[in-house]
Motif scaffolding. Structure first.
Motif, PDB file in Angstrom:
ATOM      1  N   MET A  77       0.590  -1.041   0.032  1.00 24.17           N
ATOM      2  CA  MET A  77      -0.500   0.134   0.226  1.00 24.17           C
ATOM      3  C   MET A  77       0.282   1.248  -0.250  1.00 24.17           C
ATOM      4  SD  MET A  77      -2.617   1.359   0.581  1.00 24.17           S
ATOM      5  CE  MET A  77      -3.613   0.159   0.267  1.00 24.17           C
ATOM      6  N   ARG A  78       0.614   2.312  -1.010  1.00 21.55           N
ATOM      7  CA  ARG A  78       1.086   3.634  -0.436  1.00 21.55           C
ATOM      8  C   ARG A  78       0.000   4.178  -0.256  1.00 21.55           C
ATOM      9  NH1 ARG A  78       3.904   3.556  -6.699  1.00 21.55           N
ATOM     10  NH2 ARG A  78       5.850   2.322  -5.940  1.00 21.55           N
ATOM     11  N   TYR A  79       0.491   4.595   1.172  1.00 21.78           N
ATOM     12  CA  TYR A  79       0.043   5.658   1.972  1.00 21.78           C
ATOM     13  C   TYR A  79      -0.357   7.433   1.351  1.00 21.78           C
ATOM     14  CZ  TYR A  79       0.844   2.367   5.295  1.00 21.78           C
ATOM     15  OH  TYR A  79       0.522   1.686   6.220  1.00 21.78           O
ATOM     16  N   SER A  91      -7.725   5.712  -4.154  1.00 17.58           N
ATOM     17  CA  SER A  91      -8.655   4.666  -5.424  1.00 17.58           C
ATOM     18  C   SER A  91      -9.206   4.996  -6.296  1.00 17.58           C
ATOM     19  CB  SER A  91      -9.107   3.478  -3.941  1.00 17.58           C
ATOM     20  OG  SER A  91     -10.035   2.052  -5.249  1.00 17.58           O
ATOM     21  N   PRO A  92      -9.405   5.078  -7.393  1.00 20.98           N
ATOM     22  CA  PRO A  92     -10.605   5.338  -8.155  1.00 20.98           C
ATOM     23  C   PRO A  92     -11.904   4.869  -7.921  1.00 20.98           C
ATOM     24  CG  PRO A  92      -8.289   4.963  -9.200  1.00 20.98           C
ATOM     25  CD  PRO A  92      -8.259   4.394  -8.214  1.00 20.98           C
ATOM     26  N   SER A  93     -11.694   3.395  -7.726  1.00 26.07           N
ATOM     27  CA  SER A  93     -12.477   2.755  -7.939  1.00 26.07           C
ATOM     28  C   SER A  93     -13.515   3.305  -6.689  1.00 26.07           C
ATOM     29  CB  SER A  93     -12.436   1.210  -8.191  1.00 26.07           C
ATOM     30  OG  SER A  93     -11.506   0.312  -7.314  1.00 26.07           O
ATOM     31  N   HIS A  94     -13.405   2.852  -5.328  1.00 21.62           N
ATOM     32  CA  HIS A  94     -13.415   3.097  -3.684  1.00 21.62           C
ATOM     33  C   HIS A  94     -12.872   4.446  -3.740  1.00 21.62           C
ATOM     34  CE1 HIS A  94     -12.220  -1.363  -4.187  1.00 21.62           C
ATOM     35  NE2 HIS A  94     -13.207  -1.112  -3.719  1.00 21.62           N
ATOM     36  N   LYS A  95     -12.725   5.360  -3.550  1.00 20.74           N
ATOM     37  CA  LYS A  95     -12.428   7.177  -3.585  1.00 20.74           C
ATOM     38  C   LYS A  95     -12.089   6.625  -1.864  1.00 20.74           C
ATOM     39  CE  LYS A  95     -14.952   8.908  -7.429  1.00 20.74           C
ATOM     40  NZ  LYS A  95     -14.144   8.027  -8.766  1.00 20.74           N
ATOM     41  N   GLU A  96     -11.529   6.435  -2.349  1.00 19.97           N
ATOM     42  CA  GLU A  96     -11.095   6.446  -0.656  1.00 19.97           C
ATOM     43  C   GLU A  96      -9.430   6.464  -0.163  1.00 19.97           C
ATOM     44  OE1 GLU A  96     -11.784   2.149   1.451  1.00 19.97           O
ATOM     45  OE2 GLU A  96      -9.942   1.453   0.257  1.00 19.97           O
ATOM     46  N   ARG A  97      -8.770   6.621   0.605  1.00 24.65           N
ATOM     47  CA  ARG A  97      -7.033   6.482   1.034  1.00 24.65           C
ATOM     48  C   ARG A  97      -7.468   6.203   2.546  1.00 24.65           C
ATOM     49  NH1 ARG A  97      -5.314  11.462   3.777  1.00 24.65           N
ATOM     50  NH2 ARG A  97      -6.422  13.322   3.303  1.00 24.65           N
ATOM     51  N   PHE A  98      -5.754   5.252   2.775  1.00 19.70           N
ATOM     52  CA  PHE A  98      -5.217   5.060   3.447  1.00 19.70           C
ATOM     53  C   PHE A  98      -4.314   6.339   4.359  1.00 19.70           C
ATOM     54  CE2 PHE A  98      -6.413   0.984   2.587  1.00 19.70           C
ATOM     55  CZ  PHE A  98      -7.217   0.334   3.569  1.00 19.70           C
ATOM     56  N   GLU A  99      -4.224   6.624   5.469  1.00 20.40           N
ATOM     57  CA  GLU A  99      -2.996   7.571   5.753  1.00 20.40           C
ATOM     58  C   GLU A  99      -1.601   6.748   6.792  1.00 20.40           C
ATOM     59  OE1 GLU A  99      -4.233  11.001   7.837  1.00 20.40           O
ATOM     60  OE2 GLU A  99      -4.454  11.036   5.667  1.00 20.40           O
ATOM     61  N   LEU A 122       6.767 -14.298   5.901  1.00 16.20           N
ATOM     62  CA  LEU A 122       6.046 -13.331   5.326  1.00 16.20           C
ATOM     63  C   LEU A 122       6.719 -12.404   6.143  1.00 16.20           C
ATOM     64  CD1 LEU A 122       4.756 -11.079   3.182  1.00 16.20           C
ATOM     65  CD2 LEU A 122       2.473 -11.790   5.188  1.00 16.20           C
ATOM     66  N   ASP A 123       7.445 -10.940   5.784  1.00 17.19           N
ATOM     67  CA  ASP A 123       7.921  -9.434   6.554  1.00 17.19           C
ATOM     68  C   ASP A 123       7.351  -8.336   5.795  1.00 17.19           C
ATOM     69  OD1 ASP A 123       9.666 -10.801   8.201  1.00 17.19           O
ATOM     70  OD2 ASP A 123      11.293 -11.315   6.628  1.00 17.19           O
ATOM     71  N   LEU A 124       6.517  -7.245   7.111  1.00 13.62           N
ATOM     72  CA  LEU A 124       5.919  -6.379   6.614  1.00 13.62           C
ATOM     73  C   LEU A 124       6.677  -5.246   7.439  1.00 13.62           C
ATOM     74  CD1 LEU A 124       2.330  -7.965   7.301  1.00 13.62           C
ATOM     75  CD2 LEU A 124       3.336  -7.419   4.873  1.00 13.62           C
ATOM     76  N   GLU A 179       4.870   3.806   2.514  1.00 12.61           N
ATOM     77  CA  GLU A 179       4.246   2.676   2.070  1.00 12.61           C
ATOM     78  C   GLU A 179       3.975   1.116   3.296  1.00 12.61           C
ATOM     79  OE1 GLU A 179       6.295   3.285  -1.438  1.00 12.61           O
ATOM     80  OE2 GLU A 179       7.968   1.768  -0.970  1.00 12.61           O
ATOM     81  N   LEU A 180       3.592   0.895   2.803  1.00 11.11           N
ATOM     82  CA  LEU A 180       3.704  -0.616   3.393  1.00 11.11           C
ATOM     83  C   LEU A 180       4.168  -1.770   2.146  1.00 11.11           C
ATOM     84  CD1 LEU A 180       2.418  -2.189   5.528  1.00 11.11           C
ATOM     85  CD2 LEU A 180       0.446  -3.120   4.614  1.00 11.11           C
TER      86      LEU A 180
END
Length: 157
Positions: free
Chosen positions: A26-28, A32-40, A69-71, A77-78
């Motif tokens: 995820m890039r903060y 998203s054009p389809s969901h009209k949202e963003r993540f802080e 898996l490492d995050l 970004e994540l």
């Protein structure tokens, strides 16, 4: 709101080095054009175990936190890094990425805190429960791409 599981696909680049995937989940700040949202930035709280699977099919998990898996959650970004085991689901995921059939990563989350910014839903806090390797991204910042490069230092496949 807090019990609803949601999925959002982000477009970015994912690199394949042998059996290791490296990319951006995820890039903060990206909308998203389809969901009209963003993540802080820093919106995600990690669940006890976060799965990496194919197409959000938990039966096709190829890695999870504590097992390949490492995050890493940064300011912008994540980031994801995963060492995939030699199992059929992982083999197929690698084949599809290399063939360009699979082009994205998708976060699976439960929103905990959000607000509106005009027409945009802003996710301020969410529980991250999974990341899927998917075909069609919702966010332009998490598209998957396999690369081939001259073998000077590393091979990107």
């Amino acid at each position: 709101m807090a019990d609803k599981i949601e999925r959002r696909t982000a477009a970015s680049e994912i690199r394949v080095e042998g059996r290791k995937l490296i990319g951006t989940a995820m890039r903060y700040g990206e909308v998203s054009p389809s969901h009209k949202e963003r993540f802080e930035p820093g919106a995600f709280r990690m669940a006890d175990v976060v799965l990496l699977d194919v197409g959000h099919d938990r039966e096709r998990a190829v890695a999870w936190t504590g097992a390949g898996l490492d995050l890493e959650d940064g300011e912008r970004e994540l980031e994801l890094a995963a060492e995939l085991p030699p199992i059929p689901a992982a083999d197929r995921a690698l084949e599809e990425i290399r063939a360009g059939k699979t082009t994205g990563l998708s976060v699976e989350f439960r929103a905990r805190k959000e607000r509106r910014d005009g027409e945009i839903r802003v996710i301020e806090e969410a529980d991250l429960i999974g990341v899927g390797i998917v075909q069609h991204p919702s966010y332009e910042g998490a598209r998957v791409e396999a690369r081939a490069r001259k073998r000077r230092h590393k091979a990107w496949l």
